[in-house]
Design a protein around this motif. Structure first.
Motif, mmCIF file in Angstrom:
data_model
loop_
_atom_site.group_PDB
_atom_site.id
_atom_site.type_symbol
_atom_site.label_atom_id
_atom_site.label_comp_id
_atom_site.label_asym_id
_atom_site.label_seq_id
_atom_site.Cartn_x
_atom_site.Cartn_y
_atom_site.Cartn_z
ATOM 1 N N LYS A 13 0.837 -1.209 0.000
ATOM 2 C CA LYS A 13 0.000 0.000 0.000
ATOM 3 C C LYS A 13 0.871 1.258 0.000
ATOM 4 C CE LYS A 13 -3.948 -2.118 2.369
ATOM 5 N NZ LYS A 13 -4.816 -2.142 3.550
ATOM 6 N N LYS A 14 1.859 1.278 0.891
ATOM 7 C CA LYS A 14 2.724 2.463 1.009
ATOM 8 C C LYS A 14 3.524 2.708 -0.264
ATOM 9 C CE LYS A 14 4.478 1.242 5.080
ATOM 10 N NZ LYS A 14 5.415 1.139 6.167
ATOM 11 N N ILE A 15 4.087 1.612 -0.795
ATOM 12 C CA ILE A 15 4.979 1.764 -1.958
ATOM 13 C C ILE A 15 4.187 2.108 -3.223
ATOM 14 C CG2 ILE A 15 6.626 0.513 -3.451
ATOM 15 C CD1 ILE A 15 7.728 1.535 -0.684
ATOM 16 N N ALA A 16 2.973 1.590 -3.335
ATOM 17 C CA ALA A 16 2.154 1.929 -4.509
ATOM 18 C C ALA A 16 1.911 3.436 -4.555
ATOM 19 C CB ALA A 16 0.824 1.172 -4.461
ATOM 20 N N ILE A 17 1.584 4.026 -3.423
ATOM 21 C CA ILE A 17 1.316 5.464 -3.395
ATOM 22 C C ILE A 17 2.616 6.259 -3.584
ATOM 23 C CG2 ILE A 17 0.366 7.378 -2.001
ATOM 24 C CD1 ILE A 17 -1.694 5.180 -3.072
ATOM 25 N N ALA A 18 3.694 5.803 -2.935
ATOM 26 C CA ALA A 18 4.984 6.503 -3.084
ATOM 27 C C ALA A 18 5.436 6.476 -4.541
ATOM 28 C CB ALA A 18 6.038 5.851 -2.180
ATOM 29 N N ALA A 19 5.260 5.346 -5.210
ATOM 30 C CA ALA A 19 5.682 5.216 -6.612
ATOM 31 C C ALA A 19 4.845 6.121 -7.500
ATOM 32 C CB ALA A 19 5.559 3.756 -7.060
ATOM 33 N N SER A 20 3.555 6.144 -7.238
ATOM 34 C CA SER A 20 2.660 7.000 -8.014
ATOM 35 C C SER A 20 3.048 8.480 -7.819
ATOM 36 C CB SER A 20 1.223 6.717 -7.582
ATOM 37 O OG SER A 20 0.378 7.751 -7.951
ATOM 38 N N ILE A 48 -7.596 -10.427 -1.867
ATOM 39 C CA ILE A 48 -8.999 -10.086 -1.602
ATOM 40 C C ILE A 48 -9.047 -8.971 -0.560
ATOM 41 C CG2 ILE A 48 -11.253 -10.994 -0.854
ATOM 42 C CD1 ILE A 48 -10.217 -13.809 -1.629
ATOM 43 N N ARG A 49 -8.277 -9.162 0.510
ATOM 44 C CA ARG A 49 -8.221 -8.136 1.560
ATOM 45 C C ARG A 49 -7.660 -6.833 1.036
ATOM 46 N NH1 ARG A 49 -5.707 -10.851 6.903
ATOM 47 N NH2 ARG A 49 -5.484 -8.729 7.647
ATOM 48 N N PHE A 50 -6.592 -6.954 0.265
ATOM 49 C CA PHE A 50 -5.917 -5.758 -0.262
ATOM 50 C C PHE A 50 -6.878 -4.944 -1.129
ATOM 51 C CE2 PHE A 50 -3.615 -3.658 -3.716
ATOM 52 C CZ PHE A 50 -2.748 -2.851 -3.001
ATOM 53 N N PHE A 51 -7.508 -5.611 -2.095
ATOM 54 C CA PHE A 51 -8.368 -4.873 -3.022
ATOM 55 C C PHE A 51 -9.634 -4.364 -2.326
ATOM 56 C CE2 PHE A 51 -6.048 -7.479 -6.333
ATOM 57 C CZ PHE A 51 -5.291 -6.408 -6.776
ATOM 58 N N ASN A 52 -10.198 -5.171 -1.432
ATOM 59 C CA ASN A 52 -11.414 -4.729 -0.743
ATOM 60 C C ASN A 52 -11.209 -3.443 0.039
ATOM 61 O OD1 ASN A 52 -13.053 -6.675 -1.749
ATOM 62 N ND2 ASN A 52 -13.002 -7.994 0.070
ATOM 63 N N THR A 53 -10.008 -3.296 0.616
ATOM 64 C CA THR A 53 -9.796 -2.122 1.459
ATOM 65 C C THR A 53 -9.117 -0.978 0.715
ATOM 66 O OG1 THR A 53 -7.698 -3.065 2.206
ATOM 67 C CG2 THR A 53 -9.616 -3.441 3.603
ATOM 68 N N PHE A 54 -8.390 -1.285 -0.357
ATOM 69 C CA PHE A 54 -7.489 -0.257 -0.898
ATOM 70 C C PHE A 54 -7.868 0.322 -2.258
ATOM 71 C CE2 PHE A 54 -3.099 1.365 -1.829
ATOM 72 C CZ PHE A 54 -3.044 2.226 -0.740
ATOM 73 N N VAL A 55 -8.808 -0.313 -2.960
ATOM 74 C CA VAL A 55 -9.144 0.188 -4.300
ATOM 75 C C VAL A 55 -9.612 1.660 -4.287
ATOM 76 C CG1 VAL A 55 -10.801 -0.067 -6.212
ATOM 77 C CG2 VAL A 55 -9.378 -1.999 -5.513
ATOM 78 N N PRO A 56 -10.431 2.083 -3.304
ATOM 79 C CA PRO A 56 -10.826 3.498 -3.306
ATOM 80 C C PRO A 56 -9.629 4.447 -3.247
ATOM 81 C CG PRO A 56 -12.212 2.229 -1.818
ATOM 82 C CD PRO A 56 -11.118 1.303 -2.251
ATOM 83 N N ASN A 57 -8.621 4.065 -2.461
ATOM 84 C CA ASN A 57 -7.399 4.875 -2.381
ATOM 85 C C ASN A 57 -6.657 4.908 -3.710
ATOM 86 O OD1 ASN A 57 -5.715 6.411 -0.702
ATOM 87 N ND2 ASN A 57 -6.040 4.919 0.948
ATOM 88 N N LEU A 58 -6.622 3.758 -4.380
ATOM 89 C CA LEU A 58 -5.952 3.688 -5.681
ATOM 90 C C LEU A 58 -6.677 4.586 -6.683
ATOM 91 C CD1 LEU A 58 -5.103 -0.139 -5.850
ATOM 92 C CD2 LEU A 58 -3.521 1.757 -5.420
ATOM 93 N N VAL A 59 -7.994 4.532 -6.649
ATOM 94 C CA VAL A 59 -8.785 5.369 -7.570
ATOM 95 C C VAL A 59 -8.508 6.850 -7.276
ATOM 96 C CG1 VAL A 59 -11.138 6.044 -8.212
ATOM 97 C CG2 VAL A 59 -10.561 3.625 -7.943
ATOM 98 N N LYS A 60 -8.435 7.166 -5.988
ATOM 99 C CA LYS A 60 -8.148 8.551 -5.593
ATOM 100 C C LYS A 60 -6.810 9.028 -6.177
ATOM 101 C CE LYS A 60 -7.324 10.212 -1.278
ATOM 102 N NZ LYS A 60 -7.408 9.875 0.149
ATOM 103 N N HIS A 61 -5.853 8.104 -6.268
ATOM 104 C CA HIS A 61 -4.545 8.442 -6.838
ATOM 105 C C HIS A 61 -4.476 8.156 -8.336
ATOM 106 C CE1 HIS A 61 -3.373 8.631 -2.585
ATOM 107 N NE2 HIS A 61 -2.378 9.382 -3.011
#
Ligand code: IPE
Ligand code: IPE
Ligand code: MG
Length: 253
Positions: free
Chosen positions: A52-59, A91-104
């Motif tokens: 989660k942290k690295i995906a946002i940092a990379a973006s 499943i856990r990752f996408f269920n909780t984190f997709v909104p954040n990914l969309v935001k970025h």
């Protein structure tokens, strides 16, 4: 191989030379957990938070494609309980984190044999890809049930079939055609990683992107994946920026 700087100071990056495609072999979750007398799966859980942290940092750094090796075609050899946990993590990752990914504005892609994953994992993966399909920022590309040799076998089978069906002649088989038959084909001109990072001190490729890393810069870091953070990513990119990529030619400076 050169080690990435372990400096605690954030290195100055040349923002016009950020690698377009960064690929990471996220290794060392199990040993990280064992060192703390925790079960291996605690390491995988911590590893998911690093994703989660690295995906946002990379973006935020302007990386165009971040490919993360999450599960190899060889990882099925592990105990059933560990495999089953690893299959539930997406499943856990996408269920909780997709909104954040969309935001970025991050788009999720997955390469590997999706059909070989448990039904619930397939469903979560497909939903994440659909939910982020309109995002046109960074591509977060998970290698899940992926193996480089397996990818090449599939490509060769498909090309052989095209030849057999008379669609192409053997002399039309070239590097570009092979690229088009690999699982990275949807990435187009960014299909080959500029920078490949492996955590946990191991210095091997473990069947990851065998064709595509022909000219990638390899950076090995000692940190286990759960300890990898934004500064570690910036340090690896700084190391990359100090390399001289020659592609078989001569350095032009
Ligand atoms: C990486 O950590 C995650 C996967 C391969 C799924 P490991 O589970 O390989 O951790 P180590 O290498 O045993 O420490
Ligand atoms: C590579 O790590 C696979 C992933 C990170 C998903 P492994 O831990 O499976 O690799 P080996 O067994 O040490 O080569
Ligand atoms: Mg490992």
């Amino acid at each position: 191989m050169e080690q990435a700087s372990n400096s605690h100071t954030t290195p100055q990056l040349e923002m016009d030379k950020i690698p377009a495609h960064v690929a990471i072999i996220m290794d060392g979750n199990g040993r990280w957990a064992t060192r703390q007398h925790l079960p291996r799966i605690a390491g995988h859980k911590a590893g998911m938070n690093t994703v989660k942290k690295i995906a946002i940092a990379a973006s935020d750094l302007g990386i165009k494609v971040l490919t993360l090796y999450a599960f190899s075609t060889e990882n099925w050899k592990r105990p059933e309980s560990e495999v089953s946990y690893l299959m539930k993590l997406p499943i856990r990752f996408f269920n909780t984190f997709v909104p954040n990914l969309v935001k970025h504005n991050v788009r999720v892609m997955v390469m590997g044999h999706i059909d070989g994953l448990p039904a619930a994992t397939q469903k979560a993966v497909k939903k994440a890809m659909a939910d982020t399909a309109e995002c046109d920022g960074m591509i977060l590309n998970f290698a899940l049930n992926y193996g480089g040799r397996d990818e090449l076998v599939c490509a060769m089978k498909s090309i052989a079939q095209s030849v057999k069906d008379g669609e192409i002649s053997p002399r039309q088989v070239d590097e570009q055609l092979i690229d088009q038959h690999l699982m990275t084909a949807p990435l187009g001109s960014a299909s080959d990683p500029d920078l490949l990072i492996r955590t946990s001190g191991e210095e091997r490729v473990s069947n990851f992107l065998l064709w595509q890393i022909a000219y990638s810069e390899l950076v090995f870091v000692d940190q286990a994946w759960p300890d990898f953070d934004g500064d570690s990513l910036r340090a690896a990119i700084s190391t990359f920026q100090h390399r001289h990529r020659r592609f078989g030619g001569l350095v032009n400076k």
